[in-house]
Design a protein around this motif. Structure first.
Motif, PDB file in Angstrom:
ATOM      1  N   MET A 164       0.855  -1.194   0.000  1.00 52.15           N
ATOM      2  CA  MET A 164       0.000   0.000   0.000  1.00 52.15           C
ATOM      3  C   MET A 164       0.893   1.247   0.000  1.00 52.15           C
ATOM      4  O   MET A 164       1.761   1.388   0.852  1.00 52.15           O
ATOM      5  N   THR A 165       0.681   2.135  -0.979  1.00 52.13           N
ATOM      6  CA  THR A 165       1.456   3.374  -0.987  1.00 52.13           C
ATOM      7  C   THR A 165       0.638   4.474  -0.322  1.00 52.13           C
ATOM      8  O   THR A 165      -0.589   4.516  -0.446  1.00 52.13           O
ATOM      9  N   LEU A 166       1.326   5.348   0.363  1.00 54.47           N
ATOM     10  CA  LEU A 166       0.644   6.464   1.024  1.00 54.47           C
ATOM     11  C   LEU A 166       0.263   7.508  -0.019  1.00 54.47           C
ATOM     12  O   LEU A 166       0.923   7.628  -1.057  1.00 54.47           O
ATOM     13  N   PRO A 167      -0.801   8.277   0.232  1.00 53.06           N
ATOM     14  CA  PRO A 167      -1.134   9.368  -0.686  1.00 53.06           C
ATOM     15  C   PRO A 167       0.028  10.361  -0.775  1.00 53.06           C
ATOM     16  O   PRO A 167       0.739  10.560   0.220  1.00 53.06           O
ATOM     17  N   ASP A 168       0.197  10.981  -1.955  1.00 57.01           N
ATOM     18  CA  ASP A 168       1.187  12.067  -2.058  1.00 57.01           C
ATOM     19  C   ASP A 168       0.829  13.129  -1.021  1.00 57.01           C
ATOM     20  O   ASP A 168      -0.350  13.486  -0.890  1.00 57.01           O
ATOM     21  N   GLY A 169       1.832  13.610  -0.311  1.00 56.68           N
ATOM     22  CA  GLY A 169       1.563  14.617   0.718  1.00 56.68           C
ATOM     23  C   GLY A 169       1.412  14.012   2.103  1.00 56.68           C
ATOM     24  O   GLY A 169       1.241  14.744   3.072  1.00 56.68           O
ATOM     25  N   VAL A 170       1.446  12.671   2.179  1.00 53.33           N
ATOM     26  CA  VAL A 170       1.482  11.996   3.492  1.00 53.33           C
ATOM     27  C   VAL A 170       2.816  11.258   3.565  1.00 53.33           C
ATOM     28  O   VAL A 170       3.148  10.488   2.661  1.00 53.33           O
ATOM     29  N   GLU A 171       3.581  11.525   4.603  1.00 54.23           N
ATOM     30  CA  GLU A 171       4.905  10.901   4.737  1.00 54.23           C
ATOM     31  C   GLU A 171       5.095  10.346   6.133  1.00 54.23           C
ATOM     32  O   GLU A 171       4.429  10.768   7.072  1.00 54.23           O
ATOM     33  N   ARG A 172       6.053   9.408   6.221  1.00 55.40           N
ATOM     34  CA  ARG A 172       6.501   8.963   7.545  1.00 55.40           C
ATOM     35  C   ARG A 172       7.657   9.862   7.971  1.00 55.40           C
ATOM     36  O   ARG A 172       8.642   9.984   7.257  1.00 55.40           O
ATOM     37  N   ARG A 173       7.496  10.503   9.141  1.00 54.54           N
ATOM     38  CA  ARG A 173       8.519  11.400   9.671  1.00 54.54           C
ATOM     39  C   ARG A 173       8.816  10.994  11.110  1.00 54.54           C
ATOM     40  O   ARG A 173       8.052  10.251  11.719  1.00 54.54           O
ATOM     41  N   ARG A 174       9.911  11.517  11.650  1.00 58.91           N
ATOM     42  CA  ARG A 174      10.257  11.202  13.041  1.00 58.91           C
ATOM     43  C   ARG A 174       9.799  12.323  13.963  1.00 58.91           C
ATOM     44  O   ARG A 174      10.020  13.501  13.690  1.00 58.91           O
ATOM     45  N   PHE A 175       9.124  11.931  15.037  1.00 62.48           N
ATOM     46  CA  PHE A 175       8.702  12.874  16.070  1.00 62.48           C
ATOM     47  C   PHE A 175       9.157  12.312  17.410  1.00 62.48           C
ATOM     48  O   PHE A 175       8.788  11.175  17.748  1.00 62.48           O
ATOM     49  N   ASP A 176       9.961  13.078  18.121  1.00 64.35           N
ATOM     50  CA  ASP A 176      10.463  12.632  19.428  1.00 64.35           C
ATOM     51  C   ASP A 176      11.037  11.222  19.343  1.00 64.35           C
ATOM     52  O   ASP A 176      10.760  10.368  20.196  1.00 64.35           O
ATOM     53  N   GLY A 177      11.768  10.946  18.273  1.00 64.96           N
ATOM     54  CA  GLY A 177      12.463   9.667  18.162  1.00 64.96           C
ATOM     55  C   GLY A 177      11.626   8.531  17.607  1.00 64.96           C
ATOM     56  O   GLY A 177      12.139   7.438  17.385  1.00 64.96           O
ATOM     57  N   ALA A 178      10.343   8.737  17.372  1.00 63.52           N
ATOM     58  CA  ALA A 178       9.494   7.654  16.854  1.00 63.52           C
ATOM     59  C   ALA A 178       8.892   8.066  15.513  1.00 63.52           C
ATOM     60  O   ALA A 178       8.573   9.243  15.302  1.00 63.52           O
ATOM     61  N   GLU A 179       8.737   7.077  14.619  1.00 61.27           N
ATOM     62  CA  GLU A 179       8.159   7.362  13.301  1.00 61.27           C
ATOM     63  C   GLU A 179       6.651   7.484  13.375  1.00 61.27           C
ATOM     64  O   GLU A 179       6.000   6.760  14.122  1.00 61.27           O
ATOM     65  N   SER A 180       6.098   8.387  12.569  1.00 55.46           N
ATOM     66  CA  SER A 180       4.641   8.536  12.510  1.00 55.46           C
ATOM     67  C   SER A 180       4.269   9.118  11.166  1.00 55.46           C
ATOM     68  O   SER A 180       5.086   9.769  10.500  1.00 55.46           O
ATOM     69  N   LEU A 181       3.030   8.914  10.763  1.00 59.14           N
ATOM     70  CA  LEU A 181       2.518   9.587   9.576  1.00 59.14           C
ATOM     71  C   LEU A 181       2.426  11.078   9.855  1.00 59.14           C
ATOM     72  O   LEU A 181       2.237  11.497  11.004  1.00 59.14           O
ATOM     73  N   ALA A 182       2.514  11.873   8.782  1.00 58.70           N
ATOM     74  CA  ALA A 182       2.459  13.321   8.950  1.00 58.70           C
ATOM     75  C   ALA A 182       2.015  13.973   7.645  1.00 58.70           C
ATOM     76  O   ALA A 182       2.166  13.395   6.562  1.00 58.70           O
ATOM     77  N   THR A 183       1.417  15.162   7.788  1.00 58.98           N
ATOM     78  CA  THR A 183       1.086  15.991   6.625  1.00 58.98           C
ATOM     79  C   THR A 183       1.615  17.400   6.890  1.00 58.98           C
ATOM     80  O   THR A 183       1.939  17.739   8.034  1.00 58.98           O
ATOM     81  N   GLN A 184       1.681  18.202   5.841  1.00 59.86           N
ATOM     82  CA  GLN A 184       2.177  19.571   5.980  1.00 59.86           C
ATOM     83  C   GLN A 184       1.018  20.548   6.094  1.00 59.86           C
ATOM     84  O   GLN A 184       0.168  20.604   5.189  1.00 59.86           O
ATOM     85  N   GLY A 185       0.986  21.302   7.190  1.00 62.10           N
ATOM     86  CA  GLY A 185      -0.076  22.288   7.367  1.00 62.10           C
ATOM     87  C   GLY A 185      -0.014  22.880   8.761  1.00 62.10           C
ATOM     88  O   GLY A 185       0.848  22.512   9.561  1.00 62.10           O
ATOM     89  N   GLU A 186      -0.931  23.777   9.021  1.00 62.28           N
ATOM     90  CA  GLU A 186      -0.995  24.398  10.348  1.00 62.28           C
ATOM     91  C   GLU A 186      -1.507  23.371  11.363  1.00 62.28           C
ATOM     92  O   GLU A 186      -2.437  22.609  11.065  1.00 62.28           O
ATOM     93  N   PRO A 187      -0.934  23.320  12.581  1.00 57.61           N
ATOM     94  CA  PRO A 187      -1.418  22.370  13.596  1.00 57.61           C
ATOM     95  C   PRO A 187      -2.854  22.691  14.028  1.00 57.61           C
ATOM     96  O   PRO A 187      -3.290  23.840  13.939  1.00 57.61           O
ATOM     97  N   VAL A 188      -3.567  21.646  14.487  1.00 62.84           N
ATOM     98  CA  VAL A 188      -4.994  21.787  14.794  1.00 62.84           C
ATOM     99  C   VAL A 188      -5.358  21.298  16.194  1.00 62.84           C
ATOM    100  O   VAL A 188      -6.178  21.887  16.877  1.00 62.84           O
ATOM    101  N   TYR A 189      -4.759  20.186  16.643  1.00 65.21           N
ATOM    102  CA  TYR A 189      -5.254  19.558  17.873  1.00 65.21           C
ATOM    103  C   TYR A 189      -4.133  19.274  18.877  1.00 65.21           C
ATOM    104  O   TYR A 189      -4.220  18.332  19.660  1.00 65.21           O
ATOM    105  N   GLY A 190      -3.092  20.120  18.826  1.00 61.97           N
ATOM    106  CA  GLY A 190      -2.000  19.961  19.781  1.00 61.97           C
ATOM    107  C   GLY A 190      -1.007  18.901  19.377  1.00 61.97           C
ATOM    108  O   GLY A 190      -0.180  18.460  20.191  1.00 61.97           O
ATOM    109  N   GLU A 191      -1.061  18.451  18.115  1.00 69.15           N
ATOM    110  CA  GLU A 191      -0.137  17.433  17.619  1.00 69.15           C
ATOM    111  C   GLU A 191       1.281  18.000  17.469  1.00 69.15           C
ATOM    112  O   GLU A 191       1.449  19.202  17.293  1.00 69.15           O
TER     113      GLU A 191
END
Ligand SMILES: C[S@@+](CC[C@H](N)C(=O)[O-])C[C@H]1O[C@@H](n2cnc3c(N)ncnc32)[C@H](O)[C@@H]1O
Length: 208
Positions: A1-28
């Motif tokens: 399964m490929t992720l949609p363009d604009g959704v990537e796996r990035r590192r946050f606080d040492g752990a990988e997670s899905l992410a998108t580019q935009g203004e934060p919304v819910y304290g993420e």
């Protein structure tokens, strides 16, 4: 399964997670302009995290049903094209309007998803319906909105068993919801959303 363009796996606080580019919304968490997409807070995020093939590729036109205050639909509008966000409760819609203020492709609609004729004059044919209404009659909502979906479009739906019947075995509830859904859709995939969401089923379908 490929992720949609604009959704990537990035590192946050040492752990990988899905992410998108935009203004934060819910304290993420945000790193270098990428917002962490928290799967525990989002059924669609959980689907992508679990490798469910949503058919979302990025840039498509989306009808999102059950937008609430915009947690998930904000991520969708970060990677998709025009995104119509239907929510019938006034309070979360106020927050949704703020989320849309930062996103020129996000169009909130204070409407009842069981009455698609009330927004049919606004919504163009869409490539994808994403549904998370957590209400009784979840299959009927998807059937009512099928009219907006292009012939080769996809429905990505989260079914909450307890919204249909708190007393029944969730698997029996899911079977009934899918049987109803088959009146208008061909089911492509079903997948439980544990460990992110208990007693929820992801359903991917295309119009018949
Ligand atoms: C589980 S919450 C949605 C969470 C949201 N999808 C997210 O991930 O950010 C379900 C939402 O669906 C809305 N809803 C339920 N029935 C609806 C209907 N018939 N029309 C529009 N919205 C509805 C509720 O008001 C609630 O905000």
């Amino acid at each position: 399964m490929t992720l949609p363009d604009g959704v990537e796996r990035r590192r946050f606080d040492g752990a990988e997670s899905l992410a998108t580019q935009g203004e934060p919304v819910y304290g993420e968490s945000v790193e270098d302009g990428w917002r962490r997409w928290v799967p525990e807070r989002s059924k669609l995020g959980a689907m992508l995290e679990l490798g469910v093939d949503t058919g979302l590729t990025g840039g498509e036109t989306v009808l999102y049903l059950g937008a609430a205050s915009g947690t998930t639909v904000s991520h969708v509008a970060d990677f998709a094209g025009p995104t119509y966000a239907v929510e019938f409760a006034a309070r979360p819609t106020r927050d949704l309007l703020d989320v849309a203020g930062d996103r020129d492709r996000l169009f909130p609609l204070l409407k009842d998803a069981r009455a698609p004729e009330t927004y049919a004059h606004v919504v163009e044919p869409v490539d994808a319906i994403v549904q998370d209404v957590a209400t009784r009659g979840q299959a009927d909502v998807a059937l009512a909105n099928r009219r907006f979906l292009k012939d080769d479009g996809r429905l990505s739906m989260a079914v909450k068993a307890r919204s249909e019947d708190v007393t029944r075995d969730p698997e029996d509830v899911f079977d009934d919801v899918l049987e109803t859904l088959e009146a208008g859709y061909e089911i492509l995939e079903r997948r439980r959303l544990e460990p992110y969401h208990d007693d929820h089923l992801a359903v991917i379908a295309r119009p018949r």
